[in-house]
Design a protein around this motif. Structure first.
Motif, PDB file in Angstrom:
ATOM      1  N   ILE A   3       0.834  -1.204   0.000  1.00  0.00           N
ATOM      2  CA  ILE A   3       0.000   0.000   0.000  1.00  0.00           C
ATOM      3  C   ILE A   3       0.868   1.254   0.000  1.00  0.00           C
ATOM      4  N   TYR A   4       2.026   1.187   0.666  1.00  0.00           N
ATOM      5  CA  TYR A   4       2.937   2.333   0.664  1.00  0.00           C
ATOM      6  C   TYR A   4       3.577   2.528  -0.712  1.00  0.00           C
ATOM      7  N   ASN A   5       4.006   1.446  -1.345  1.00  0.00           N
ATOM      8  CA  ASN A   5       4.574   1.573  -2.690  1.00  0.00           C
ATOM      9  C   ASN A   5       3.525   2.080  -3.662  1.00  0.00           C
ATOM     10  N   GLY A   6       2.300   1.581  -3.536  1.00  0.00           N
ATOM     11  CA  GLY A   6       1.229   2.061  -4.397  1.00  0.00           C
ATOM     12  C   GLY A   6       0.945   3.537  -4.194  1.00  0.00           C
ATOM     13  N   ALA A   7       0.957   3.959  -2.931  1.00  0.00           N
ATOM     14  CA  ALA A   7       0.712   5.376  -2.639  1.00  0.00           C
ATOM     15  C   ALA A   7       1.803   6.253  -3.246  1.00  0.00           C
ATOM     16  N   LEU A   8       3.066   5.842  -3.109  1.00  0.00           N
ATOM     17  CA  LEU A   8       4.156   6.608  -3.719  1.00  0.00           C
ATOM     18  C   LEU A   8       3.974   6.697  -5.230  1.00  0.00           C
ATOM     19  N   GLY A   9       3.645   5.554  -5.856  1.00  0.00           N
ATOM     20  CA  GLY A   9       3.464   5.534  -7.303  1.00  0.00           C
ATOM     21  C   GLY A   9       2.317   6.404  -7.761  1.00  0.00           C
ATOM     22  N   VAL A  10       1.187   6.298  -7.094  1.00  0.00           N
ATOM     23  CA  VAL A  10       0.016   7.089  -7.483  1.00  0.00           C
ATOM     24  C   VAL A  10       0.264   8.575  -7.241  1.00  0.00           C
ATOM     25  N   MET A  11       0.870   8.911  -6.095  1.00  0.00           N
ATOM     26  CA  MET A  11       1.182  10.324  -5.833  1.00  0.00           C
ATOM     27  C   MET A  11       2.082  10.891  -6.919  1.00  0.00           C
ATOM     28  N   LEU A  12       3.057  10.114  -7.318  1.00  0.00           N
ATOM     29  CA  LEU A  12       3.984  10.570  -8.344  1.00  0.00           C
ATOM     30  C   LEU A  12       3.269  10.765  -9.676  1.00  0.00           C
ATOM     31  N   LEU A  13       2.474   9.789 -10.073  1.00  0.00           N
ATOM     32  CA  LEU A  13       1.764   9.895 -11.356  1.00  0.00           C
ATOM     33  C   LEU A  13       0.749  11.036 -11.354  1.00  0.00           C
ATOM     34  N   VAL A  14       0.021  11.189 -10.258  1.00  0.00           N
ATOM     35  CA  VAL A  14      -0.961  12.274 -10.175  1.00  0.00           C
ATOM     36  C   VAL A  14      -0.269  13.638 -10.183  1.00  0.00           C
ATOM     37  N   SER A  15       0.870  13.735  -9.497  1.00  0.00           N
ATOM     38  CA  SER A  15       1.580  15.019  -9.468  1.00  0.00           C
ATOM     39  C   SER A  15       2.049  15.430 -10.858  1.00  0.00           C
ATOM     40  N   LEU A  16       2.324  14.467 -11.720  1.00  0.00           N
ATOM     41  CA  LEU A  16       2.742  14.787 -13.085  1.00  0.00           C
ATOM     42  C   LEU A  16       1.609  15.409 -13.890  1.00  0.00           C
ATOM     43  N   ILE A  17       0.379  15.082 -13.506  1.00  0.00           N
ATOM     44  CA  ILE A  17      -0.792  15.585 -14.233  1.00  0.00           C
ATOM     45  C   ILE A  17      -1.330  16.865 -13.616  1.00  0.00           C
ATOM     46  N   VAL A  18      -1.354  16.928 -12.293  1.00  0.00           N
ATOM     47  CA  VAL A  18      -2.034  18.015 -11.591  1.00  0.00           C
ATOM     48  C   VAL A  18      -1.194  19.283 -11.491  1.00  0.00           C
ATOM     49  N   PHE A  19       0.095  19.133 -11.267  1.00  0.00           N
ATOM     50  CA  PHE A  19       0.936  20.304 -11.009  1.00  0.00           C
ATOM     51  C   PHE A  19       1.717  20.723 -12.249  1.00  0.00           C
ATOM     52  N   VAL A  20       2.152  21.969 -12.254  1.00  0.00           N
ATOM     53  CA  VAL A  20       2.925  22.507 -13.375  1.00  0.00           C
ATOM     54  C   VAL A  20       4.159  23.245 -12.850  1.00  0.00           C
ATOM     55  N   GLY A  21       5.119  23.428 -13.732  1.00  0.00           N
ATOM     56  CA  GLY A  21       6.272  24.263 -13.445  1.00  0.00           C
ATOM     57  C   GLY A  21       7.123  23.799 -12.282  1.00  0.00           C
ATOM     58  N   ASP A  22       7.598  24.785 -11.527  1.00  0.00           N
ATOM     59  CA  ASP A  22       8.496  24.502 -10.412  1.00  0.00           C
ATOM     60  C   ASP A  22       7.849  23.634  -9.339  1.00  0.00           C
ATOM     61  N   VAL A  23       6.556  23.784  -9.150  1.00  0.00           N
ATOM     62  CA  VAL A  23       5.855  22.975  -8.141  1.00  0.00           C
ATOM     63  C   VAL A  23       5.934  21.502  -8.529  1.00  0.00           C
ATOM     64  N   LYS A  24       5.698  21.202  -9.795  1.00  0.00           N
ATOM     65  CA  LYS A  24       5.770  19.817 -10.266  1.00  0.00           C
ATOM     66  C   LYS A  24       7.147  19.225  -9.982  1.00  0.00           C
ATOM     67  N   PHE A  25       8.189  19.960 -10.310  1.00  0.00           N
ATOM     68  CA  PHE A  25       9.531  19.426 -10.137  1.00  0.00           C
ATOM     69  C   PHE A  25       9.938  19.378  -8.666  1.00  0.00           C
ATOM     70  N   GLY A  26       9.414  20.285  -7.869  1.00  0.00           N
ATOM     71  CA  GLY A  26       9.644  20.218  -6.426  1.00  0.00           C
ATOM     72  C   GLY A  26       9.025  18.972  -5.820  1.00  0.00           C
ATOM     73  N   ILE A  27       7.825  18.640  -6.255  1.00  0.00           N
ATOM     74  CA  ILE A  27       7.156  17.428  -5.762  1.00  0.00           C
ATOM     75  C   ILE A  27       7.880  16.185  -6.260  1.00  0.00           C
ATOM     76  N   ILE A  28       8.304  16.189  -7.517  1.00  0.00           N
ATOM     77  CA  ILE A  28       9.084  15.056  -8.049  1.00  0.00           C
ATOM     78  C   ILE A  28      10.331  14.857  -7.198  1.00  0.00           C
ATOM     79  N   GLU A  29      11.033  15.935  -6.887  1.00  0.00           N
ATOM     80  CA  GLU A  29      12.251  15.824  -6.084  1.00  0.00           C
ATOM     81  C   GLU A  29      11.954  15.266  -4.696  1.00  0.00           C
ATOM     82  N   LEU A  30      10.896  15.740  -4.071  1.00  0.00           N
ATOM     83  CA  LEU A  30      10.523  15.256  -2.743  1.00  0.00           C
ATOM     84  C   LEU A  30      10.209  13.759  -2.767  1.00  0.00           C
TER      85      LEU A  30
END
Length: 121
Positions: free
Chosen positions: A56-83
């Motif tokens: 469930i933790y690996n799934g959450a990381l994967g889904v958060m990452l995939l959703v962040s690629l769609i929902v966020f833009v610009g520096d925020v997107k890359f900040g979330i990717i880095e985190l």
């Protein structure tokens, strides 16, 4: 460079959803082979609960990452990717030390590469 980071992050997100599938839904024989563990151990109810919990933790990381690629833009997107890449790298390091060295190459290294590339943007 941005497109490369996005593609790598998407691959890592899909990989983590795949790990979730292995840990939560795959047959014990496939789990034992995938995670270099004894089948007898994997078949124990406590081991299955632990795998499902990890899944469930690996799934959450994967889904958060995939959703962040769609929902966020610009520096925020890359900040979330880095985190998220930092989280994955730490988890991969711990798993590589405690479970199997394969995790260093499958989980930690791709996260560190993506993290490094994203910091160059």
């Amino acid at each position: 460079m941005e497109l490369t980071v996005i593609i790598l992050a998407a691959i890592i997100g899909i990989e983590h959803v795949g790990m979730m599938y292995l840990e939560m839904f795959a047959k014990p024989t496939l789990q034992a082979k995938s995670f270099d563990m004894d089948l007898e151990f994997i078949q124990q109810p406590a081991a299955q609960i632990a795998l499902k919990n990890q899944g469930i933790y690996n799934g959450a990381l994967g889904v958060m990452l995939l959703v962040s690629l769609i929902v966020f833009v610009g520096d925020v997107k890359f900040g979330i990717i880095e985190l998220i890449m930092m989280f994955i790298a730490v988890v991969g390091c711990y798993g590589g030390v405690t479970a199997t060295k394969k995790i260093f190459y499958v989980q930690m290294a791709p996260a560190l590469i993506t993290l490094a590339l994203s910091m160059l943007i």
